[in-house]
Design a protein around this motif. Structure first.
Motif, PDB file in Angstrom:
ATOM      1  N   SER A 189       1.896   1.305  -8.486  1.00 46.31           N
ATOM      2  CA  SER A 189       0.853   1.014  -7.493  1.00 46.31           C
ATOM      3  C   SER A 189       1.187  -0.298  -6.782  1.00 46.31           C
ATOM      4  O   SER A 189       1.595  -1.278  -7.402  1.00 46.31           O
ATOM      5  CB  SER A 189      -0.514   0.930  -8.159  1.00 46.31           C
ATOM      6  N   GLY A 190       1.035  -0.289  -5.474  1.00 48.66           N
ATOM      7  CA  GLY A 190       1.335  -1.466  -4.658  1.00 48.66           C
ATOM      8  C   GLY A 190       2.783  -1.543  -4.214  1.00 48.66           C
ATOM      9  O   GLY A 190       3.121  -2.383  -3.384  1.00 48.66           O
ATOM     10  N   PHE A 191       3.631  -0.705  -4.750  1.00 50.03           N
ATOM     11  CA  PHE A 191       5.045  -0.758  -4.396  1.00 50.03           C
ATOM     12  C   PHE A 191       5.271  -0.403  -2.933  1.00 50.03           C
ATOM     13  O   PHE A 191       6.051  -1.051  -2.243  1.00 50.03           O
ATOM     14  CB  PHE A 191       5.853   0.178  -5.297  1.00 50.03           C
ATOM     15  N   GLY A 192       4.546   0.601  -2.431  1.00 51.90           N
ATOM     16  CA  GLY A 192       4.702   1.008  -1.037  1.00 51.90           C
ATOM     17  C   GLY A 192       4.316  -0.101  -0.073  1.00 51.90           C
ATOM     18  O   GLY A 192       5.003  -0.356   0.911  1.00 51.90           O
ATOM     19  N   SER A 193       3.205  -0.799  -0.364  1.00 46.06           N
ATOM     20  CA  SER A 193       2.789  -1.893   0.523  1.00 46.06           C
ATOM     21  C   SER A 193       3.763  -3.062   0.433  1.00 46.06           C
ATOM     22  O   SER A 193       4.003  -3.751   1.424  1.00 46.06           O
ATOM     23  CB  SER A 193       1.364  -2.334   0.203  1.00 46.06           C
ATOM     24  N   ALA A 194       4.355  -3.294  -0.728  1.00 42.41           N
ATOM     25  CA  ALA A 194       5.352  -4.362  -0.862  1.00 42.41           C
ATOM     26  C   ALA A 194       6.597  -4.043  -0.041  1.00 42.41           C
ATOM     27  O   ALA A 194       7.170  -4.930   0.601  1.00 42.41           O
ATOM     28  CB  ALA A 194       5.717  -4.564  -2.322  1.00 42.41           C
ATOM     29  N   ILE A 195       6.989  -2.786  -0.030  1.00 43.84           N
ATOM     30  CA  ILE A 195       8.150  -2.369   0.772  1.00 43.84           C
ATOM     31  C   ILE A 195       7.860  -2.542   2.262  1.00 43.84           C
ATOM     32  O   ILE A 195       8.674  -3.054   3.021  1.00 43.84           O
ATOM     33  CB  ILE A 195       8.527  -0.898   0.465  1.00 43.84           C
ATOM     34  N   ARG A 196       6.655  -2.123   2.692  1.00 43.04           N
ATOM     35  CA  ARG A 196       6.285  -2.271   4.109  1.00 43.04           C
ATOM     36  C   ARG A 196       6.241  -3.747   4.510  1.00 43.04           C
ATOM     37  O   ARG A 196       6.669  -4.107   5.602  1.00 43.04           O
ATOM     38  CB  ARG A 196       4.942  -1.601   4.376  1.00 43.04           C
ATOM     39  N   GLU A 197       5.736  -4.609   3.643  1.00 43.22           N
ATOM     40  CA  GLU A 197       5.665  -6.042   3.946  1.00 43.22           C
ATOM     41  C   GLU A 197       7.063  -6.634   4.078  1.00 43.22           C
ATOM     42  O   GLU A 197       7.332  -7.440   4.962  1.00 43.22           O
ATOM     43  CB  GLU A 197       4.870  -6.774   2.863  1.00 43.22           C
ATOM     44  N   THR A 198       7.958  -6.219   3.211  1.00 49.35           N
ATOM     45  CA  THR A 198       9.331  -6.716   3.278  1.00 49.35           C
ATOM     46  C   THR A 198      10.019  -6.253   4.554  1.00 49.35           C
ATOM     47  O   THR A 198      10.785  -6.996   5.163  1.00 49.35           O
ATOM     48  CB  THR A 198      10.126  -6.225   2.050  1.00 49.35           C
ATOM     49  N   ALA A 199       9.722  -5.047   4.985  1.00 47.57           N
ATOM     50  CA  ALA A 199      10.361  -4.491   6.176  1.00 47.57           C
ATOM     51  C   ALA A 199       9.771  -5.044   7.469  1.00 47.57           C
ATOM     52  O   ALA A 199      10.388  -4.935   8.525  1.00 47.57           O
ATOM     53  CB  ALA A 199      10.236  -2.972   6.170  1.00 47.57           C
ATOM     54  N   ARG A 200       8.572  -5.657   7.407  1.00 44.33           N
ATOM     55  CA  ARG A 200       7.926  -6.176   8.613  1.00 44.33           C
ATOM     56  C   ARG A 200       8.747  -7.335   9.176  1.00 44.33           C
ATOM     57  O   ARG A 200       9.130  -8.245   8.464  1.00 44.33           O
ATOM     58  CB  ARG A 200       6.506  -6.641   8.283  1.00 44.33           C
ATOM     59  N   VAL A 201       9.037  -7.278  10.455  1.00 47.55           N
ATOM     60  CA  VAL A 201       9.895  -8.253  11.105  1.00 47.55           C
ATOM     61  C   VAL A 201       9.064  -9.398  11.662  1.00 47.55           C
ATOM     62  O   VAL A 201       8.021  -9.193  12.279  1.00 47.55           O
ATOM     63  CB  VAL A 201      10.697  -7.588  12.252  1.00 47.55           C
ATOM     64  N   THR A 202       9.536 -10.614  11.435  1.00 41.22           N
ATOM     65  CA  THR A 202       8.924 -11.793  12.033  1.00 41.22           C
ATOM     66  C   THR A 202       9.976 -12.498  12.872  1.00 41.22           C
ATOM     67  O   THR A 202      11.171 -12.390  12.601  1.00 41.22           O
ATOM     68  CB  THR A 202       8.387 -12.762  10.958  1.00 41.22           C
ATOM     69  N   GLY A 203       9.521 -13.221  13.879  1.00 45.38           N
ATOM     70  CA  GLY A 203      10.433 -13.923  14.761  1.00 45.38           C
ATOM     71  C   GLY A 203      10.597 -15.380  14.358  1.00 45.38           C
ATOM     72  O   GLY A 203       9.850 -15.915  13.535  1.00 45.38           O
TER      73      GLY A 203
END
Length: 137
Positions: free
Chosen positions: A37-51
């Motif tokens: 549980s929470g693994f999917g949201s952790a993956i999405r957060e890691t993949a989110r790009v910041t400038g």
């Protein structure tokens, strides 16, 4: 003769103790579950790009200071592009705010617009003067 010919036409057995499971519940027992549980949201957060924040030269900072002074003196409307740091990870994004300058708070180094938007002076990348009072667009 087949292996199941003797039972193929018999009625489905039903238990007197246990009622039949509804079809919706039967289907649910075969649906996938999330073991981590929470693994999917952790993956999405890691993949989110910041400038990354752009550093301005002293000449560019002087031009911004002059535009700020002009907007404050005239009450004109400006389009401010500034860096908004990300709350969760390094980096951030450039955002835009539009409005007249109400005041400049030198103590905390912020530009305060009339709609109460507070923009850190050190994070401003660009100021575009949109309209000055008495001038048409």
């Amino acid at each position: 003769m087949g292996a199941y010919d003797d039972i193929i036409n018999l009625p489905h057995p039903t238990s007197a103790k246990h009622p039949r499971m509804p079809m919706a519940d039967r289907a649910a027992q075969f649906s996938p579950f999330q073991a981590l549980s929470g693994f999917g949201s952790a993956i999405r957060e890691t993949a989110r790009v910041t400038g990354e924040r752009v550093e301005l030269t002293e000449d560019e900072k002087a031009i911004l200071d002059e535009k700020l002074r002009l907007l404050l003196e005239t009450g004109g409307e400006g389009v401010f592009t500034y860096f908004l740091p990300d709350e969760r990870k390094d980096g951030g994004a450039y955002v835009t705010a539009v409005g007249p300058v109400k005041r400049i708070d030198q103590l905390v180094r912020q530009v305060i617009l009339t709609d109460r938007t507070a923009i850190p002076i050190d994070d401003i990348l660009e100021i575009e003067i949109q309209a000055l009072p008495g001038q048409g667009l």
